[in-house]
Enzyme design. Structure first.
Site, short mmCIF file in Angstrom:
data_model
loop_
_atom_site.label_atom_id
_atom_site.label_comp_id
_atom_site.label_asym_id
_atom_site.label_seq_id
_atom_site.Cartn_x
_atom_site.Cartn_y
_atom_site.Cartn_z
N TRP A 49 0.83 -1.21 0.00
CA TRP A 49 0.00 0.00 0.00
C TRP A 49 0.86 1.25 0.00
O TRP A 49 0.58 2.20 -0.72
CB TRP A 49 -0.97 0.00 1.17
CG TRP A 49 -1.96 -1.12 1.09
CD1 TRP A 49 -2.10 -2.17 1.98
CD2 TRP A 49 -2.94 -1.36 0.07
NE1 TRP A 49 -3.09 -3.02 1.56
CE2 TRP A 49 -3.62 -2.55 0.40
CE3 TRP A 49 -3.30 -0.67 -1.10
CZ2 TRP A 49 -4.65 -3.07 -0.40
CZ3 TRP A 49 -4.32 -1.18 -1.89
CH2 TRP A 49 -4.98 -2.36 -1.54
N ASP B 131 -1.65 6.81 6.56
CA ASP B 131 -2.66 5.85 6.12
C ASP B 131 -2.91 4.93 7.31
O ASP B 131 -2.04 4.15 7.69
CB ASP B 131 -2.13 5.08 4.91
CG ASP B 131 -3.10 3.98 4.42
OD1 ASP B 131 -4.11 3.73 5.10
OD2 ASP B 131 -2.82 3.40 3.35
N LYS C 2 -11.83 -2.06 6.76
CA LYS C 2 -11.03 -2.92 7.63
C LYS C 2 -11.57 -2.90 9.07
O LYS C 2 -11.75 -3.92 9.67
CB LYS C 2 -9.56 -2.48 7.64
CG LYS C 2 -8.96 -2.24 6.26
CD LYS C 2 -8.68 -3.52 5.48
CE LYS C 2 -8.50 -3.30 3.99
NZ LYS C 2 -7.39 -2.44 3.61
C1 LIG Z 1 -6.85 -1.90 2.22
C2 LIG Z 1 -5.84 -0.83 2.31
C3 LIG Z 1 -5.75 0.21 1.37
C4 LIG Z 1 -6.63 0.27 0.13
O1 LIG Z 1 -7.87 0.73 0.44
P1 LIG Z 1 -8.97 0.94 -0.70
O2 LIG Z 1 -10.08 1.55 0.11
O3 LIG Z 1 -9.31 -0.40 -1.26
O4 LIG Z 1 -8.42 1.86 -1.72
C5 LIG Z 1 -4.80 1.19 1.56
N1 LIG Z 1 -3.97 1.17 2.61
C6 LIG Z 1 -4.02 0.18 3.54
C7 LIG Z 1 -3.07 0.21 4.68
C8 LIG Z 1 -4.94 -0.84 3.42
O5 LIG Z 1 -5.00 -1.82 4.33
#
Ligand SMILES: *Cc1c(COP(=O)(O)O)cnc(C)c1O
Length: 353
Positions: free
Chosen positions: A99, A163, A187
């Site tokens: 990511w 993030d 998540k």
């Molecule tokens: C799942 C995830 C993403 C991607 O998220 P989307 O909403 O599918 O774009 C980005 N960063 C992390 C750390 C993730 O676990």
């Protein structure tokens, strides 16, 4: 057979959240109408939106001067919006996995990127130097695929953007140390379709480039996340999850439970001769617990997966880029699911004789 849901995302939600959201899809807030077919500007939905923002502020202890936004496009859209809005010429990115790499790739479209990286993704870079002339530092606190996590806030002299897709609301964070925190909801918060953004209002407006309205944080801050139709259903579910978190001890309560669940599972991984953890002690994630078969039992990976599936374990296959196993232990995963997985690992060991 009882199923235990270890999916990494979209992932388990509290039972009550699923139940209340299903109810609202039939009859939302006593309107006699479905949540799926009411105006986002109805007073009932406006109230859900504002209470969800308030609960974010309350549970995360967000100081004055920040906005809470609910946008579409996933965390992946933020990978582009961040440099578009906030990068004048240069930024630093800590590359800790798939990511983080994607975020970094988008940033390169807008300027120079200083990349910070460990030898592999099973370790986290720590105590690194930062160039003086960067506009911000981007980090990924929990690396969902590799199972590493920064569990402490960063103390640096530049704006930090994080993030927190997969560890938001699982541990206490000092929001004042961040210029922005964002993540996909699927998540630890809600079904997919909404992205939360906690942004310090005074970091915007510093770049010269023209930004399309939908991609401009200013638009969404000014319109309190109602510039266009927001993802109504996942926001409703997020509201329910936040109420559930509040009723269960807040972020502190979530953290205590997360620490306990992780301890039980890592202890079994370390004890059981058939398995081995892929991440060193100091960087182990509380949310995505990764392990593989030990060297001498490498050939038993498929056997264990089959056995575990037969015992009701769902979603424990590791990410295709890493292999092995990954048990995601998000906030709403009950303790009994962790215990059931541990038991499954022990039964597998016994079965081998
Ligand atoms: C799942 C995830 C993403 C991607 O998220 P989307 O909403 O599918 O774009 C980005 N960063 C992390 C750390 C993730 O676990």
């Amino acid at each position: 057979m009882k199923k235990h849901n270890f999916y990494a995302g979209p992932s388990i939600l509290p039972k009550k959240v699923v139940k209340e959201t299903a109810k609202a899809l039939k009859n939302f807030a006593g309107t006699g109408l479905s949540l799926a077919s009411i105006s986002h500007r109805s007073k009932e939905f406006v109230q859900v939106m504002s209470e969800t923002q308030d609960l974010f502020k309350e549970l995360l202890d967000i100081p004055e001067g920040y906005s809470v936004l609910f946008l579409g496009g996933g965390a992946s859209m933020q990978f582009a919006m961040i440099p578009y809005n906030l990068m004048k010429s240069k930024a630093a990115y800590v590359n800790t996995g798939a990511w983080a790499s994607k975020a970094l790739k988008e940033a390169k479209l807008f300027g120079e990127v200083h990349e910070i990286k460990a030898d592999d993704f099973f370790h986290l870079p720590k105590n690194f130097d930062l160039p003086k002339d960067i506009d911000y530092l981007h980090i990924t606190t929990n690396n969902t695929i590799y199972g590493t996590e920064y569990k402490d806030d960063f103390d640096v002299n530049v704006p930090v953007i994080a993030d927190m897709s997969s560890d938001i609301f699982s541990r206490k964070v000092d929001i004042s140390k961040y210029a922005m925190i964002y993540g996909g909801a699927q998540k630890n918060l809600a079904p997919s379709g909404v992205t939360f953004v906690i942004i310090k209002n005074d970091i915007i407006g510093k770049v010269d480039r023209q930004i399309p309205s939908m991609l401009n944080y200013k638009t969404h801050i000014d319109k309190e996340s109602m510039f266009n139709t927001p993802p109504v259903i996942p926001i409703y579910a997020a509201h329910q999850t936040l109420k559930w978190i509040k009723a269960n001890g807040g972020v502190e309560g979530m953290n205590k439970k997360a620490v306990k669940k992780a301890e039980i599972l890592y202890n079994e991984i370390d004890r059981n001769p058939y398995f081995v953890g892929t991440v060193g002690n100091e960087s182990r994630s509380l949310m995505n617990i990764c392990f593989v078969m030990s060297e001498e039992h490498k050939d038993k990976e498929k056997d264990f997966l089959e056995f575990a599936t037969g015992q009701g374990m769902v979603g424990i296959k590791g990410h295709r880029s890493v292999g092995g196993f990954r048990a995601s232990t998000y906030n709403s995963l009950p303790m009994k699911s962790v215990k059931a997985l541990v038991k499954t690992m022990q039964k597998f060991e016994e079965k081998q004789g």
